[in-house]
Design a protein around this motif. Structure first.
Motif, PDB file in Angstrom:
ATOM      1  N   ASN A  66       2.244  -2.458  -2.113  1.00  0.00           N
ATOM      2  CA  ASN A  66       0.962  -2.594  -1.843  1.00  0.00           C
ATOM      3  C   ASN A  66       0.597  -2.512  -0.502  1.00  0.00           C
ATOM      4  OD1 ASN A  66       0.509  -2.844  -4.681  1.00  0.00           O
ATOM      5  ND2 ASN A  66       0.595  -4.996  -4.794  1.00  0.00           N
ATOM      6  N   GLU A  67       1.348  -3.321   0.378  1.00  0.00           N
ATOM      7  CA  GLU A  67       1.103  -3.328   1.679  1.00  0.00           C
ATOM      8  C   GLU A  67       1.263  -1.997   2.470  1.00  0.00           C
ATOM      9  OE1 GLU A  67       3.146  -5.199  -0.066  1.00  0.00           O
ATOM     10  OE2 GLU A  67       2.303  -7.215   0.297  1.00  0.00           O
ATOM     11  N   LEU A  68       2.125  -1.360   2.061  1.00  0.00           N
ATOM     12  CA  LEU A  68       2.451   0.314   2.809  1.00  0.00           C
ATOM     13  C   LEU A  68       1.227   0.855   2.193  1.00  0.00           C
ATOM     14  CD1 LEU A  68       6.192   1.008   2.062  1.00  0.00           C
ATOM     15  CD2 LEU A  68       4.662   1.177   4.420  1.00  0.00           C
ATOM     16  N   LEU A 115      -1.919   0.268   4.260  1.00  0.00           N
ATOM     17  CA  LEU A 115      -2.048   0.679   5.592  1.00  0.00           C
ATOM     18  C   LEU A 115      -2.151   2.219   5.596  1.00  0.00           C
ATOM     19  CD1 LEU A 115       0.589  -1.184   7.481  1.00  0.00           C
ATOM     20  CD2 LEU A 115      -1.751  -1.801   7.063  1.00  0.00           C
ATOM     21  N   VAL A 116      -1.495   2.898   4.745  1.00  0.00           N
ATOM     22  CA  VAL A 116      -1.734   4.357   4.424  1.00  0.00           C
ATOM     23  C   VAL A 116      -3.250   4.656   4.326  1.00  0.00           C
ATOM     24  CG1 VAL A 116      -1.420   6.440   3.185  1.00  0.00           C
ATOM     25  CG2 VAL A 116       0.700   5.045   3.762  1.00  0.00           C
ATOM     26  N   GLU A 117      -3.744   4.068   3.353  1.00  0.00           N
ATOM     27  CA  GLU A 117      -5.323   4.105   3.039  1.00  0.00           C
ATOM     28  C   GLU A 117      -6.226   3.971   4.141  1.00  0.00           C
ATOM     29  OE1 GLU A 117      -7.093   2.993  -0.550  1.00  0.00           O
ATOM     30  OE2 GLU A 117      -5.419   3.254  -1.586  1.00  0.00           O
ATOM     31  N   ALA A 118      -5.761   2.888   5.116  1.00  0.00           N
ATOM     32  CA  ALA A 118      -6.765   2.360   6.064  1.00  0.00           C
ATOM     33  C   ALA A 118      -6.391   3.332   7.153  1.00  0.00           C
ATOM     34  CB  ALA A 118      -6.225   1.400   6.828  1.00  0.00           C
ATOM     35  N   ALA A 123      -0.833  10.388   6.205  1.00  0.00           N
ATOM     36  CA  ALA A 123      -0.092   9.279   6.401  1.00  0.00           C
ATOM     37  C   ALA A 123       0.946   9.212   5.258  1.00  0.00           C
ATOM     38  CB  ALA A 123      -1.089   8.117   6.690  1.00  0.00           C
ATOM     39  N   LYS A 124       1.867   8.406   5.551  1.00  0.00           N
ATOM     40  CA  LYS A 124       2.920   8.103   4.594  1.00  0.00           C
ATOM     41  C   LYS A 124       3.758   7.048   4.976  1.00  0.00           C
ATOM     42  CE  LYS A 124       6.788  10.699   4.635  1.00  0.00           C
ATOM     43  NZ  LYS A 124       7.638  10.092   5.610  1.00  0.00           N
ATOM     44  N   LEU A 125       4.390   6.494   3.868  1.00  0.00           N
ATOM     45  CA  LEU A 125       5.735   5.535   4.319  1.00  0.00           C
ATOM     46  C   LEU A 125       6.683   6.369   5.056  1.00  0.00           C
ATOM     47  CD1 LEU A 125       8.610   5.745   2.623  1.00  0.00           C
ATOM     48  CD2 LEU A 125       7.127   4.799   0.769  1.00  0.00           C
ATOM     49  N   THR A 126       7.408   5.415   5.990  1.00  0.00           N
ATOM     50  CA  THR A 126       8.614   6.245   6.735  1.00  0.00           C
ATOM     51  C   THR A 126       9.727   5.520   6.512  1.00  0.00           C
ATOM     52  OG1 THR A 126       9.527   7.253   8.724  1.00  0.00           O
ATOM     53  CG2 THR A 126       8.083   5.284   9.004  1.00  0.00           C
ATOM     54  N   GLY A 166       8.538  -1.726   1.969  1.00  0.00           N
ATOM     55  CA  GLY A 166       8.019  -2.770   3.072  1.00  0.00           C
ATOM     56  C   GLY A 166       8.413  -1.717   4.304  1.00  0.00           C
ATOM     57  N   GLY A 167       8.384  -2.569   5.536  1.00  0.00           N
ATOM     58  CA  GLY A 167       8.794  -1.772   6.512  1.00  0.00           C
ATOM     59  C   GLY A 167       7.488  -1.049   7.113  1.00  0.00           C
ATOM     60  N   CYS A 168       7.567   0.183   7.511  1.00  0.00           N
ATOM     61  CA  CYS A 168       6.676   0.985   8.229  1.00  0.00           C
ATOM     62  C   CYS A 168       6.097   2.265   7.471  1.00  0.00           C
ATOM     63  CB  CYS A 168       7.114   1.557   9.463  1.00  0.00           C
ATOM     64  SG  CYS A 168       7.551   0.136  10.682  1.00  0.00           S
ATOM     65  N   MET A 169       4.936   2.609   8.014  1.00  0.00           N
ATOM     66  CA  MET A 169       4.239   3.986   7.538  1.00  0.00           C
ATOM     67  C   MET A 169       4.106   4.684   8.870  1.00  0.00           C
ATOM     68  SD  MET A 169       1.099   3.194   8.718  1.00  0.00           S
ATOM     69  CE  MET A 169      -0.166   4.399   8.281  1.00  0.00           C
TER      70      MET A 169
END
Ligand code: PMV
Length: 329
Positions: A250-252, A255-258, A266-269, A274-277
């Motif tokens: 959900n958190e990723l 942030l992608v949507e934001a 945008a995407k997770l990486t 968890g971690g980063c997008m």
């Protein structure tokens, strides 16, 4: 040499994480967050001034020391790549340590030798995975795995566990990226394992993995044409595929949507969970603000950075004995 310092960058993945484990194409850029290590000859192993234990000396470092058969060293570690966040911190650590130990032992420190040793260390610590992170960190700049390349761009070839990867450098147009860290740490190995199980048990999942490889190839074409709209759209599509594989959270997604209203895509990486997008944008400040207001930590990263570097510091920093002041009676 008696003291050596080495450093290596973290990375983010434009396209192709997880599917690269099965030999599919991927595109990766090194970033201006680095892991630095200084090693000096010593009577016993020490890490940041304390005796080395299994807690302060990572399995990657142990593997490299054992493989090279080095005599004890005192190690100072300065890691600026957040760990467990998809930015390749263990690859950067492995590269920096492999380079420092190789240099102190008089072994080759060219990028290919370090990339190979660092990948062996990563694989032995994680028990799975591709040479993507370690190769990106060793070479710096931008690299691709398993894409068509010009002979002049070929870097090295790595085979492991029934898969093989041709690694080549890529020309990267002027682009700006913002990374958003959810602050949730997630280990890579269980996420790679989750995808492996899903892919092996479902035709649907194995088709998605194949599709992600095609998306990475399309992304390389878009990048070569400098078509950021297309590249961004492919990144967002890839995030959806990664979500279906179960490695987003959900958190990723938040942030992608934001980031999307001010980004090409945008995407997770990295491994996810968890971690980063990462967002491709020409409005980095707005994206950074949106990431912050949705609970993430933004990094406006620089790319085009050097890979692993190593420097002999013997003789530097040694203190001259001070002259004693005469005691005043
Ligand atoms: O999360 P990181 O930085 O360890 O990146 C992992 C990338 C994967 O493709 C998921 C695994 C791999 O070894 O390529």
């Amino acid at each position: 040499m008696t003291t050596v310092s080495a450093s290596a960058p973290g990375k983010f993945v434009i396209l192709g994480e997880h599917s690269v484990v099965y030999g599919k194409p991927a595109l990766v850029l090194a970033i201006n967050k680095r892991f630095s290590i200084r090693v000096s000859r010593s009577k016993e192993y020490k890490v940041n001034g304390r005796p080395a234990t299994q807690y302060n000396m990572s399995p990657h470092m142990m593997y490299i020391s054992n493989k090279i058969g080095t005599s004890p060293v005192s190690i100072f570690v300065d890691g600026r790549v957040p760990s467990g966040s998809g930015l390749g911190s263990s690859a950067a650590l492995s590269n920096a340590y492999a380079a420092a130990i190789s240099a102190i032992e008089g072994l080759p420190t060219d990028r290919e030798s370090i990339a190979r040793l660092a990948y062996e260390a990563e694989y032995s610590a994680q028990g799975r995975g591709s040479p993507m992170d370690t190769s990106a960190s060793a070479n710096g700049g931008g690299i691709a795995l398993n894409v068509p390349y010009d002979e002049k761009d070929f870097l090295w070839h790595i085979d492991n566990a029934g898969n093989s990867w041709d690694i080549s450098r890529i020309d990267v147009p002027e682009m700006s990226f913002v990374i958003g860290n959810t602050g949730i740490r997630a280990a890579t190995a269980p996420l790679v394992e989750r995808v492996r199980k899903y892919r092996e048990s479902s035709r649907f999942a194995s088709d998605i993995v194949d599709e992600m490889g095609d998306v990475a190839l399309d992304g390389l074409d878009a990048m070569r044409r400098n078509d950021l709209e297309e590249l961004g759209a492919l990144m967002t599509y890839d995030h959806k595929l990664l979500s279906i594989l179960g490695v987003s959270c959900n958190e990723l997604d938040r942030l992608v949507e934001a980031a999307l209203p001010n980004s090409y895509g945008a995407k997770l990486t990295g491994s996810g969970g968890g971690g980063c997008m990462v967002a491709l944008t020409d409005r980095p400040d707005r994206v950074a603000k949106a990431i912050r207001s949705h609970g993430g930590t933004p990094y406006i990263v620089k790319t085009g950075v050097p890979g692993v570097t190593v420097r002999n510091c013997s003789g530097r920093g040694r203190r001259r004995p001070r002259k004693k002041k005469p005691k005043q009676e």
